[in-house]
Design a protein around this motif. Structure first.
Motif, mmCIF file in Angstrom:
data_model
loop_
_atom_site.group_PDB
_atom_site.id
_atom_site.type_symbol
_atom_site.label_atom_id
_atom_site.label_comp_id
_atom_site.label_asym_id
_atom_site.label_seq_id
_atom_site.Cartn_x
_atom_site.Cartn_y
_atom_site.Cartn_z
ATOM 1 N N TRP A 26 48.724 59.665 45.687
ATOM 2 C CA TRP A 26 48.649 60.205 47.015
ATOM 3 C C TRP A 26 50.096 61.223 47.139
ATOM 4 C CZ3 TRP A 26 47.219 55.284 46.495
ATOM 5 C CH2 TRP A 26 46.213 54.916 46.985
ATOM 6 N N ASN A 28 52.897 62.223 48.048
ATOM 7 C CA ASN A 28 53.970 61.597 49.066
ATOM 8 C C ASN A 28 54.843 62.784 49.754
ATOM 9 O OD1 ASN A 28 54.942 59.131 49.816
ATOM 10 N ND2 ASN A 28 57.256 60.019 48.843
ATOM 11 N N LEU A 67 50.068 66.261 52.975
ATOM 12 C CA LEU A 67 50.454 65.077 52.593
ATOM 13 C C LEU A 67 49.244 64.273 52.563
ATOM 14 C CD1 LEU A 67 53.986 64.922 54.200
ATOM 15 C CD2 LEU A 67 53.246 65.972 51.831
ATOM 16 N N GLU A 68 49.560 62.970 51.736
ATOM 17 C CA GLU A 68 48.493 61.924 51.797
ATOM 18 C C GLU A 68 47.121 62.215 50.982
ATOM 19 O OE1 GLU A 68 49.511 58.755 52.040
ATOM 20 O OE2 GLU A 68 51.416 59.711 51.979
ATOM 21 N N THR A 69 46.882 63.458 50.686
ATOM 22 C CA THR A 69 45.659 63.824 50.029
ATOM 23 C C THR A 69 45.735 63.118 48.635
ATOM 24 O OG1 THR A 69 45.826 66.061 50.846
ATOM 25 C CG2 THR A 69 44.384 65.676 49.038
ATOM 26 N N VAL A 70 44.616 62.565 48.159
ATOM 27 C CA VAL A 70 44.474 61.882 47.055
ATOM 28 C C VAL A 70 44.234 62.839 45.756
ATOM 29 C CG1 VAL A 70 43.667 59.807 45.607
ATOM 30 C CG2 VAL A 70 43.919 59.809 48.193
ATOM 31 N N THR A 107 42.351 64.304 53.568
ATOM 32 C CA THR A 107 42.770 63.540 54.492
ATOM 33 C C THR A 107 42.896 64.275 55.741
ATOM 34 O OG1 THR A 107 44.832 62.555 55.697
ATOM 35 C CG2 THR A 107 45.438 64.390 53.922
ATOM 36 N N LEU A 110 47.629 63.283 59.951
ATOM 37 C CA LEU A 110 47.907 61.896 60.128
ATOM 38 C C LEU A 110 48.460 61.322 61.440
ATOM 39 C CD1 LEU A 110 50.138 61.716 56.581
ATOM 40 C CD2 LEU A 110 47.740 60.787 57.011
ATOM 41 N N ILE A 114 53.712 58.829 56.683
ATOM 42 C CA ILE A 114 54.071 57.896 55.739
ATOM 43 C C ILE A 114 55.249 57.664 54.915
ATOM 44 C CG2 ILE A 114 53.159 56.578 53.546
ATOM 45 C CD1 ILE A 114 50.959 56.978 55.874
ATOM 46 N N LEU A 131 47.064 52.936 56.941
ATOM 47 C CA LEU A 131 48.132 53.917 56.534
ATOM 48 C C LEU A 131 49.815 53.098 56.691
ATOM 49 C CD1 LEU A 131 46.859 56.935 58.831
ATOM 50 C CD2 LEU A 131 46.928 56.691 56.301
ATOM 51 N N ARG A 134 50.824 51.511 53.559
ATOM 52 C CA ARG A 134 51.185 52.470 52.409
ATOM 53 C C ARG A 134 52.608 52.718 52.340
ATOM 54 N NH1 ARG A 134 47.195 57.615 53.047
ATOM 55 N NH2 ARG A 134 45.243 56.499 53.029
ATOM 56 N N ARG A 135 53.568 52.356 53.696
ATOM 57 C CA ARG A 135 54.849 52.731 53.682
ATOM 58 C C ARG A 135 55.466 51.590 53.151
ATOM 59 N NH1 ARG A 135 55.816 52.059 59.501
ATOM 60 N NH2 ARG A 135 57.646 53.246 59.128
#
Length: 594
Positions: A26, A28, A67-70, A107, A110, A114, A131, A134-135
């Motif tokens: 991900w 970050n 952010l948080e795109t894989v 994504t 959000l 995260i 979600l 993930r933190r």
RNA sequence: GGGGGUGUAGCUCAGUUGGUUAGAGCGAUCGCCUGUCACGCGAUAGGUCGAGGGUUCGAGUCCCUUCACUCCCGCCA
């Protein structure tokens, strides 16, 4: 090597310098310098900094990815120059020069960030639990939970225990908590219950001759939630052993707890041999049966002082004449504490609904005397007597509570926590375990004035079981025990009553005929009648153990997919309505709300 | 079932004795920036002030009702 990654985001070091690698994870965090982009890629194992320059054909695209795109990144491992090393990352010595990338999962915007240490409302955290998980902090808590459970399994096996599963669909139990019920399709009008604990099954396992059993057992109780209590379901380390006395259960649990807490925490374990405190002593000295032994404050029984003629504290004396009791907490060497400290405690006590805490400090010039609002009511001799009873010294102070026994216990128990915290005498960086033993078998119900089982009707009474004196049932103690750590009740357990005749006698005391016992507990009584071994066990709460190890106050911080306070799963939308067809199959009708 | 707390932008929060057009940080979008690691700088969009009712010339603010979340009591053999 597979199509997604050659390494994880937590493992590359300078040893891998110049290797061509691929990572997936991900996004970050991005740091976009316009002509140079840093991109932190995160997976379960860590974070790796990736870097790309604007001369690269993919620069503009990567710059725009949220952010948080894989993504998958192909690139080369570069050693970082000395001044750009990040010591906070395992991979901080290197970075990845991005060669190419591929989006694996897009994504939407959000609902919660995260990469942040902020606290968020429970509602949003539970709705988007995937979600939230993930933190970093909660992610680590859940990993800790997995490791703890795995460790417990291996320790229990080493100690000679066998793990068995017991049924999830079982019968409703007549006493205890409210059951979760499951309607039976094949047996119209009848219900299964989810087990509140595998209590009867584990005893049956012993009667079946398996000698030592454990299970990481799900337990279901339909009771209202608390911060340390999930609604619905929780897990116990369920243990049962044959041919044992109380002491043998203690040995197993102490060994396990010490190994477990040493392995997963650096905090000091204060007593490696857990102290045993009787229930009555605990209620007197700590006002509760789950004392926090990190706190050195102790409660003293002082009622007699208020029957003396040389004590003129009339408010308390009047109450004592009517049957109230007085107990007090001594604080060491507090003579120089400001008035505001004492008044603060008194005010706090009033806020708790008590009538406040009277206090004075013990001083001495020519003779011992009390200083403070109520000090003048006590003669020198009476204070000396108080000092003798409570082991107080000159310079100490005493906080006094007067009232009914249970009220005094409650307020002084809370006051121990409050005063100990204010005086900064509690070592929060430690674990203090203890056993609470010798619970009474019976107690008087406050409302009905009837004698009832105080804990578990299946516990073994203490004494000569062949000739047990039943004339004073309230005097009978049971082989019933709790394990407590830092004021948290981890578990109760007991040596079980495996003798049916004795069980009938005990049930008779609370008003059950033999026939009623046979009917209500037919499975157990029947099994005990065919050669049952003496046995006993315990069931420490897994969730609470992990809370202690993780230093969390809320059980949801150590639970992967918890329900909210109203027992709803906001992510999965449980509970939910079901189709008319399903209800029909189950022979159920829903009563419409007015 | 009862008591307390909270509810304002996607998120975290500020908003005084009721008074003009409800603000900040993060995030988002757009632009600038080659060594950051909480990068920096500038701009833009984004609001049923939980909902409903009332008091008032005027309510995010006061009153009533209600909903949601949370903490506690009851409950948890």
């Amino acid at each position: 090597m597979n199509k997604y990654r050659s390494h994880t985001c937590g493992e590359l070091t300078v040893k891998d310098k110049n290797k061509k690698i691929s990572l997936s994870g991900w996004i970050n965090k991005k740091r976009d310098h316009g002509n140079l982009l840093f991109l932190d890629l995160r997976d379960n194992y860590g974070i790796t900094q990736c870097v790309i320059e604007n001369s690269h054909v993919n620069f503009k695209e990567l710059e725009k990815l949220p952010l948080e795109t894989v993504i998958k990144i192909d690139g080369k491992v570069l050693e970082r120059s000395k001044d750009t090393v990040n010591k906070d990352l395992n991979t901080g010595m290197i970075e990845i020069s991005i060669n190419s990338y591929e989006i694996l999962g897009n994504t939407k915007e959000l609902p919660l960030p995260i990469f942040s240490d902020q606290e968020y409302a429970e509602e949003i955290r539970l709705k988007y639990r995937f979600l939230d998980l993930r933190r970093k902090k909660i992610h680590q808590n859940i990993i800790l939970r997995s490791k703890v459970i795995s460790f417990i399994r291996s320790e229990m096996e080493k100690l000679g225990f066998l793990e068995f599963q017991t049924p999830i669909l079982t019968s409703s139990s007549p006493e205890g908590a409210r059951d979760f019920l499951v309607p039976s399709r094949l047996n119209p009008g009848k219900f299964y219950a989810l087990p509140q604990a595998p209590q009867q099954f584990k005893q049956l396992v012993m009667i079946s001759g398996f000698d030592r059993y454990f299970q990481i057992a799900p337990c279901f109780r339909d009771e209202d939630a608390r911060a340390d209590r999930s609604p619905g379901e929780f897990y116990q380390l369920d243990i049962e052993m044959s041919f044992v006395q109380q002491e043998n259960v203690f040995e197993v649990v102490e060994t396990l707890m010490i190994n477990l807490f040493k392995k997963f925490s650096d905090k000091k374990i204060i007593h490696e041999k857990f102290p045993k405190i009787t229930f009555s002593e605990s209620m007197l000295k700590y006002g509760t049966d789950k004392p926090d032994l990190r706190n050195p404050l102790i409660i003293s029984e002082l009622t007699e002082i208020f029957k003396r003629s040389d004590v003129s504290f009339e408010i308390f004396k009047k109450l004592v004449k009517k049957g109230s009791i007085v107990r007090g907490i001594i604080t060491k060497n507090t003579k120089d504490k400001p008035r505001s400290f004492f008044d603060g405690i008194d005010k706090w006590a009033k806020e708790q609904g008590a009538s406040g805490l009277a206090y004075f400090t013990i001083e001495k010039d020519t003779e011992v005397k009390g200083k403070g609002p109520v000090g003048k009511f006590f003669s020198s001799q009476s204070i000396q007597e108080l000092m003798k009873i409570s082991k107080a010294e000159v310079g100490d102070s005493v906080f006094l509570a007067c009232g009914k026994k249970n009220e005094v216990e409650k307020i002084l128990s809370d006051a121990r926590d409050k005063i100990g915290h204010e005086l900064n005498i509690i070592n929060y960086n430690s674990y203090a375990f203890c056993w609470i033993v010798d619970y009474p078998m019976f107690e008087k119900d406050e409302n009905s004035k009837k004698i009832v089982f105080s804990h578990n009707p299946f516990s073994m009474p203490q004494g000569d079981i062949k000739n047990l004196d039943l004339s004073n049932p309230l005097e009978i103690k049971a082989y019933q025990y709790d394990i407590v750590c830092n004021g948290v009740e981890l578990s109760s357990g007991a040596i079980r009553n495996h003798i049916p005749e004795l069980m009938y006698k005990l049930f008779a005391i609370v008003g059950y005929e033999k026939e009623q016992v046979d009917k209500k507990f037919s499975g157990m009584i029947n099994a005990l009648s065919y050669g049952a071994p003496p046995h006993g066990g315990i069931a420490p709460g897994i969730d609470r153990i992990i809370m202690l190890l993780a230093g969390e106050k809320n059980i949801r911080e150590v639970t992967m997919f918890p329900m909210n306070q109203n027992a709803q799963d906001l992510m999965m939308n449980a509970p939910s309505e079901v189709d008319e067809e399903q209800l029909k199959e189950l022979n159920l009708l829903i009563k419409k709300k007015k």
